[in-house]
Design a protein around this motif. Structure first.
Motif, PDB file in Angstrom:
ATOM      1  N   GLN A  98       5.726  14.435  -5.962  1.00 53.44           N
ATOM      2  CA  GLN A  98       5.081  15.745  -5.912  1.00 53.44           C
ATOM      3  C   GLN A  98       3.643  15.557  -5.437  1.00 53.44           C
ATOM      4  O   GLN A  98       3.144  14.435  -5.358  1.00 53.44           O
ATOM      5  N   VAL A  99       2.978  16.672  -5.138  1.00 59.36           N
ATOM      6  CA  VAL A  99       1.586  16.615  -4.686  1.00 59.36           C
ATOM      7  C   VAL A  99       0.720  16.037  -5.807  1.00 59.36           C
ATOM      8  O   VAL A  99       0.836  16.438  -6.966  1.00 59.36           O
ATOM      9  N   GLY A 100      -0.107  15.062  -5.472  1.00 63.47           N
ATOM     10  CA  GLY A 100      -0.992  14.444  -6.452  1.00 63.47           C
ATOM     11  C   GLY A 100      -0.503  13.097  -6.960  1.00 63.47           C
ATOM     12  O   GLY A 100      -1.263  12.376  -7.604  1.00 63.47           O
ATOM     13  N   ASP A 101       0.747  12.737  -6.703  1.00 63.61           N
ATOM     14  CA  ASP A 101       1.260  11.443  -7.148  1.00 63.61           C
ATOM     15  C   ASP A 101       0.625  10.329  -6.319  1.00 63.61           C
ATOM     16  O   ASP A 101       0.401  10.469  -5.126  1.00 63.61           O
ATOM     17  N   VAL A 102       0.367   9.214  -6.981  1.00 64.37           N
ATOM     18  CA  VAL A 102      -0.148   8.036  -6.283  1.00 64.37           C
ATOM     19  C   VAL A 102       1.044   7.147  -5.958  1.00 64.37           C
ATOM     20  O   VAL A 102       1.831   6.797  -6.836  1.00 64.37           O
ATOM     21  N   VAL A 103       1.196   6.823  -4.674  1.00 66.40           N
ATOM     22  CA  VAL A 103       2.348   6.041  -4.227  1.00 66.40           C
ATOM     23  C   VAL A 103       1.867   4.843  -3.417  1.00 66.40           C
ATOM     24  O   VAL A 103       0.720   4.779  -2.985  1.00 66.40           O
ATOM     25  N   GLN A 104       2.781   3.922  -3.217  1.00 64.67           N
ATOM     26  CA  GLN A 104       2.509   2.762  -2.383  1.00 64.67           C
ATOM     27  C   GLN A 104       3.353   2.899  -1.128  1.00 64.67           C
ATOM     28  O   GLN A 104       4.541   3.211  -1.192  1.00 64.67           O
ATOM     29  N   SER A 116       7.049   5.665   9.732  1.00 67.37           N
ATOM     30  CA  SER A 116       7.386   4.244   9.750  1.00 67.37           C
ATOM     31  C   SER A 116       7.016   3.590   8.423  1.00 67.37           C
ATOM     32  O   SER A 116       6.857   2.381   8.357  1.00 67.37           O
ATOM     33  N   PHE A 117       6.855   4.390   7.368  1.00 71.42           N
ATOM     34  CA  PHE A 117       6.545   3.882   6.035  1.00 71.42           C
ATOM     35  C   PHE A 117       7.543   4.428   5.036  1.00 71.42           C
ATOM     36  O   PHE A 117       8.126   5.490   5.229  1.00 71.42           O
ATOM     37  N   LEU A 118       7.702   3.690   3.948  1.00 67.32           N
ATOM     38  CA  LEU A 118       8.586   4.081   2.866  1.00 67.32           C
ATOM     39  C   LEU A 118       7.729   4.275   1.626  1.00 67.32           C
ATOM     40  O   LEU A 118       6.940   3.391   1.273  1.00 67.32           O
ATOM     41  N   ALA A 119       7.843   5.431   0.971  1.00 70.81           N
ATOM     42  CA  ALA A 119       7.049   5.715  -0.220  1.00 70.81           C
ATOM     43  C   ALA A 119       7.733   5.105  -1.433  1.00 70.81           C
ATOM     44  O   ALA A 119       8.907   5.333  -1.685  1.00 70.81           O
ATOM     45  N   VAL A 120       6.966   4.306  -2.199  1.00 73.12           N
ATOM     46  CA  VAL A 120       7.481   3.612  -3.374  1.00 73.12           C
ATOM     47  C   VAL A 120       6.574   3.965  -4.544  1.00 73.12           C
ATOM     48  O   VAL A 120       5.343   3.955  -4.408  1.00 73.12           O
ATOM     49  N   PRO A 121       7.142   4.280  -5.725  1.00 74.93           N
ATOM     50  CA  PRO A 121       6.269   4.593  -6.865  1.00 74.93           C
ATOM     51  C   PRO A 121       5.517   3.355  -7.334  1.00 74.93           C
ATOM     52  O   PRO A 121       6.021   2.243  -7.284  1.00 74.93           O
ATOM     53  N   LEU A 122       4.279   3.576  -7.774  1.00 71.14           N
ATOM     54  CA  LEU A 122       3.473   2.480  -8.294  1.00 71.14           C
ATOM     55  C   LEU A 122       3.877   2.187  -9.729  1.00 71.14           C
ATOM     56  O   LEU A 122       4.194   3.106 -10.492  1.00 71.14           O
ATOM     57  N   PRO A 123       3.864   0.937 -10.150  1.00 70.10           N
ATOM     58  CA  PRO A 123       4.126   0.655 -11.565  1.00 70.10           C
ATOM     59  C   PRO A 123       2.979   1.183 -12.401  1.00 70.10           C
ATOM     60  O   PRO A 123       1.829   1.244 -11.939  1.00 70.10           O
ATOM     61  N   PRO A 124       3.247   1.597 -13.651  1.00 69.92           N
ATOM     62  CA  PRO A 124       2.158   2.135 -14.475  1.00 69.92           C
ATOM     63  C   PRO A 124       1.127   1.059 -14.778  1.00 69.92           C
ATOM     64  O   PRO A 124       1.451  -0.110 -14.956  1.00 69.92           O
ATOM     65  N   ARG A 125      -0.119   1.475 -14.822  1.00 69.78           N
ATOM     66  CA  ARG A 125      -1.205   0.533 -15.070  1.00 69.78           C
ATOM     67  C   ARG A 125      -1.239   0.140 -16.537  1.00 69.78           C
ATOM     68  O   ARG A 125      -0.936   0.940 -17.434  1.00 69.78           O
ATOM     69  N   ILE A 126      -1.640  -1.083 -16.793  1.00 72.05           N
ATOM     70  CA  ILE A 126      -1.777  -1.566 -18.167  1.00 72.05           C
ATOM     71  C   ILE A 126      -3.172  -1.185 -18.649  1.00 72.05           C
ATOM     72  O   ILE A 126      -4.176  -1.467 -17.988  1.00 72.05           O
ATOM     73  N   ARG A 127      -3.215  -0.527 -19.805  1.00 75.18           N
ATOM     74  CA  ARG A 127      -4.506  -0.089 -20.334  1.00 75.18           C
ATOM     75  C   ARG A 127      -5.281  -1.282 -20.854  1.00 75.18           C
ATOM     76  O   ARG A 127      -4.718  -2.244 -21.368  1.00 75.18           O
ATOM     77  N   ASN A 128      -6.595  -1.194 -20.736  1.00 74.22           N
ATOM     78  CA  ASN A 128      -7.456  -2.262 -21.241  1.00 74.22           C
ATOM     79  C   ASN A 128      -7.508  -2.210 -22.754  1.00 74.22           C
ATOM     80  O   ASN A 128      -7.571  -1.130 -23.365  1.00 74.22           O
ATOM     81  N   LYS A 129      -7.502  -3.359 -23.403  1.00 69.94           N
ATOM     82  CA  LYS A 129      -7.603  -3.408 -24.864  1.00 69.94           C
ATOM     83  C   LYS A 129      -9.011  -3.058 -25.317  1.00 69.94           C
ATOM     84  O   LYS A 129      -9.216  -2.627 -26.444  1.00 69.94           O
ATOM     85  N   LYS A 130      -9.993  -3.220 -24.430  1.00 72.24           N
ATOM     86  CA  LYS A 130     -11.370  -2.884 -24.784  1.00 72.24           C
ATOM     87  C   LYS A 130     -11.516  -1.396 -25.049  1.00 72.24           C
ATOM     88  O   LYS A 130     -12.237  -0.976 -25.945  1.00 72.24           O
ATOM     89  N   GLU A 131     -10.800  -0.552 -24.258  1.00 73.99           N
ATOM     90  CA  GLU A 131     -10.890   0.895 -24.449  1.00 73.99           C
ATOM     91  C   GLU A 131     -10.334   1.291 -25.803  1.00 73.99           C
ATOM     92  O   GLU A 131     -10.864   2.167 -26.479  1.00 73.99           O
ATOM     93  N   ASP A 132      -9.234   0.647 -26.236  1.00 74.99           N
ATOM     94  CA  ASP A 132      -8.666   0.961 -27.547  1.00 74.99           C
ATOM     95  C   ASP A 132      -9.632   0.588 -28.663  1.00 74.99           C
ATOM     96  O   ASP A 132      -9.752   1.304 -29.659  1.00 74.99           O
ATOM     97  N   LYS A 133     -10.344  -0.541 -28.526  1.00 73.06           N
ATOM     98  CA  LYS A 133     -11.293  -0.964 -29.544  1.00 73.06           C
ATOM     99  C   LYS A 133     -12.479  -0.018 -29.614  1.00 73.06           C
ATOM    100  O   LYS A 133     -13.007   0.250 -30.691  1.00 73.06           O
ATOM    101  N   VAL A 134     -12.907   0.531 -28.485  1.00 74.61           N
ATOM    102  CA  VAL A 134     -14.038   1.458 -28.473  1.00 74.61           C
ATOM    103  C   VAL A 134     -13.666   2.738 -29.210  1.00 74.61           C
ATOM    104  O   VAL A 134     -14.454   3.287 -29.968  1.00 74.61           O
ATOM    105  N   ASN A 135     -12.437   3.238 -29.023  1.00 72.95           N
ATOM    106  CA  ASN A 135     -12.018   4.476 -29.685  1.00 72.95           C
ATOM    107  C   ASN A 135     -11.911   4.300 -31.192  1.00 72.95           C
ATOM    108  O   ASN A 135     -12.238   5.197 -31.959  1.00 72.95           O
ATOM    109  N   ASN A 136     -11.447   3.173 -31.668  1.00 73.39           N
ATOM    110  CA  ASN A 136     -11.267   2.943 -33.101  1.00 73.39           C
ATOM    111  C   ASN A 136     -12.313   1.974 -33.646  1.00 73.39           C
ATOM    112  O   ASN A 136     -12.058   1.249 -34.586  1.00 73.39           O
TER     113      ASN A 136
END
Length: 150
Positions: A98-104, A116-136
């Motif tokens: 859909q519009v707004g999706d990030v693809v490779q 001449s390109f094939l759209a492939v979904p990107l794997p989900p990004r792994i969240r940083n553990k530092k962000e979780d520590k900042v929230n809690n």
């Protein structure tokens, strides 16, 4: 007769070359080879990008999405990095984006005149553990978490 005899005597005194001014025939010169003699110094040709990442800007066509790729390129005069945008048509066989999706975009054989390109979904990004520590960091639950616990 005297002219031919003098020419004949000149040709005998001069070395036998086929060209004027003493140059050697081309058959005696070494021929350049296109391949190097030692195969360890062979350098493979440089190929263009095969994968790019972009955002879907149009998905109204059947099995086709329009993807805008943004890259940073130095300005020719000012040498500052400037955003350059280019749109590519990519093949989406299941109409899943859909519009707004990030693809490779992966390069493939030409599917049509512009695709001449094939759209492939990107794997989900792994969240940083530092962000979780900042929230809690404080250890006190938020009001929304307290309402869920009660």
């Amino acid at each position: 007769m005297s002219l031919t005899s003098s020419l004949h005597s000149l040709s005998l005194s001069m070395p036998k070359t086929h060209f004027l001014h003493g140059s050697t025939p081309l058959s005696y010169l070494s021929k350049p080879s296109s391949l190097p003699q030692n195969p360890t110094f062979f350098v493979p040709p440089i190929r263009a990008m095969k994968k790019m990442q972009g955002r879907v800007v149009c998905s109204t066509n059947d099995k086709t999405v329009s993807v805008e790729v943004v890259r940073l390129d130095p300005h020719p005069k000012y040498k500052r990095r400037v955003r350059k945008k280019k749109k590519y048509q990519a093949h989406d066989p299941e109409n899943q984006f859909q519009v707004g999706d990030v693809v490779q975009l992966e390069r493939s054989k030409p599917i049509s005149k512009t695709k001449s390109f094939l759209a492939v979904p990107l794997p989900p990004r792994i969240r940083n553990k530092k962000e979780d520590k900042v929230n809690n960091e404080v250890g006190i639950p938020l009001e929304s978490e307290q309402a869920q616990l009660a």
